[in-house]
Design an enzyme around this catalytic site. Structure first.
Site, PDB file in Angstrom:
ATOM      1  N   SER A   5      -2.126   2.965  16.207  1.00 33.47           N
ATOM      2  CA  SER A   5      -0.708   2.849  15.952  1.00 33.47           C
ATOM      3  C   SER A   5      -0.291   3.472  14.649  1.00 33.47           C
ATOM      4  O   SER A   5      -0.706   3.005  13.608  1.00 33.47           O
ATOM      5  CB  SER A   5      -0.336   1.372  15.965  1.00 33.47           C
ATOM      6  OG  SER A   5       0.966   1.167  15.534  1.00 33.47           O
ATOM      7  N   CYS A   6       0.487   4.537  14.727  1.00 34.58           N
ATOM      8  CA  CYS A   6       1.404   4.921  13.659  1.00 34.58           C
ATOM      9  C   CYS A   6       0.821   5.509  12.381  1.00 34.58           C
ATOM     10  O   CYS A   6      -0.243   5.134  11.923  1.00 34.58           O
ATOM     11  CB  CYS A   6       2.291   3.756  13.257  1.00 34.58           C
ATOM     12  SG  CYS A   6       3.078   2.921  14.618  1.00 34.58           S
TER      13      CYS A   6
END
Length: 418
Positions: A5-6
């Protein structure tokens, strides 16, 4: 595949061109998730009113600031966004020694939105998040299914003068002020020995758990992190690649450079696969308070095949209909227990059109190349227009009330020429 994630970035003078702060984030989420871009105006509330977040209800404040958010359509909070005071916030999933499998509470994404609605500076946003964390805790599934995907959160927060990195583990936290240069975060703890604010019991808790001996210099990342997991190693690779890309343009970082970084697939920053980049944001914030900030959002997956469209806070802004997903109210499967028994269609107008064009780009090389070139040309034209506002200010705010929506319509028109 392990959910990842991210990546979130901030660059401040002297690493940027001009007296500007550049903020950027890719939101990497399940590949079938829709991300919407929405605007909420400043609002006054009566004493005793509540606000219903994704899973729990909390006390509302008397006044909330106007916000623009890029958010998974199924939940209340946001992955990233900005407010009328030019505070920008993005969050990251982090995993450490402390279990994230707690009861439903506030999601990190709820805390992003609450900080933007309640804080007029980056430092105040740190205070808002940590106060709420202490009062309500963090917890609950971060995916729209029954997998129980949970994590703690780190946040990168900026305003016109500085940035803050805030990292949490359960209710414990540490924060570091960033006053110049650049900073990027991925899914790992990054605060080491420079700690400018902290939970008063954070060190003693670590000592009581046997994670710290109470004598050696305290290093937050070392004390609260797992030593090694595949997920942490993968995040570490993206972090290193992101840092290299920022370093490469040090002194000349602009919105265009930040967009290029978010589009970079070789580094893994522009993620593909079961977890992919479902939305992207770049903000340009002049240090001069008389000048507006310009916030660019894609509202569609894969920034390489998307247009960054501008948004400026002015009075009388209209709702962003083309990037707002359908609402299901009390009938939403997220609101009913047991949760996530079905998934309604959350595709907004731009997402539907973009999905069709993405398929063409994938399957028809020459046609796809022409569409992508047209999209990039539109983006370039918009950025040239925004440069005037960033340099000279906004003379006629009424002309900007539909800026983002009109840009979306122009993007859809480009699709129509396929």
């Amino acid at each position: 595949m392990l959910p990842s994630s991210c990546d979130t970035f901030v660059a401040l003078p002297p690493s940027t061109e001009g007296q500007r702060i550049i903020f950027g984030k890719n939101s990497d989420r399940p590949c079938d998730e829709v991300q919407e871009v929405v605007y909420f105006p400043a609002t006054e509330y009566n004493a005793g009113e509540k606000v219903e977040c994704t899973y729990i209800e909390i006390e509302q404040v008397p006044h909330t600031y106007a916000v623009v958010l890029s958010k998974p359509a199924w939940l209340w909070g946001a992955e990233m966004g900005a407010n009328e005071h030019q505070v920008c916030v993005g969050n990251e999933a982090v995993w450490g020694r402390e279990s994230a499998d707690g009861d439903e509470a506030l999601l990190g994404m709820d805390l992003v939105r609450l900080a933007l609605e309640r804080a007029d500076t980056a430092e105040r946003a740190v205070d808002v998040i940590t106060e709420l964390l202490e009062k309500y805790g963090q917890g609950g599934s971060c995916m729209e299914d029954e997998s129980g995907f949970t994590y703690h959160n780190s946040f990168l927060i900026s305003d016109r003068t500085e940035a803050w990195l805030l990292e949490t583990s359960g209710k414990y936290w540490a924060a570091e002020r960033v006053e110049d240069g650049y900073r990027n975060i991925s899914n790992q703890y990054g605060i080491t020995t420079k700690i400018d604010k902290e939970h008063p019991g954070m060190r003693e808790y670590a000592r009581s758990k046997g994670w710290w001996d109470g004598k050696t210099q305290f290093n937050f990342a070392t004390v609260y992190s797992f030593m090694t997991t595949a997920r942490i190693e993968e995040a570490g690779n993206r972090y290193c690649e992101g840092k290299k890309l920022l370093e490469k343009s040090k002194g000349h970082i602009t919105a265009e450079i930040m967009m290029d970084i978010l589009r970079d697939k070789d580094s893994g920053i522009n993620m593909e696969g079961m977890f992919m980049t479902t939305g992207s944001m770049v903000s340009v914030i002049p240090k001069d308070p008389s000048l507006p900030g310009v916030h660019y959002f894609t509202a569609t997956p894969d920034p390489e095949r998307s247009v960054f469209k501008p948004f400026i806070f002015v009075k009388y802004l209209k709702p962003l209909k083309e990037t707002t997903s359908p609402s299901y109210g009390a009938d939403d499967p997220v609101k009913k227990k047991p949760r996530f028994q079905s998934k309604p269609d959350r595709k907004h107008e731009l997402f539907v059109k973009h999905e069709l064009v993405a398929a063409i780009i994938d399957s028809k090389k020459e046609r796809g190349k022409k569409i992508t070139e047209s999209m990039r040309q539109l983006e370039k034209e918009k950025m040239t227009e925004m440069e005037e506002h960033l340099s000279l200010g906004v003379e006629e705010p009424d002309l900007l009330v539909n800026l983002f929506s009109e840009s979306v319509k122009e993007e859809i028109a480009v699709y129509g020429k396929r």
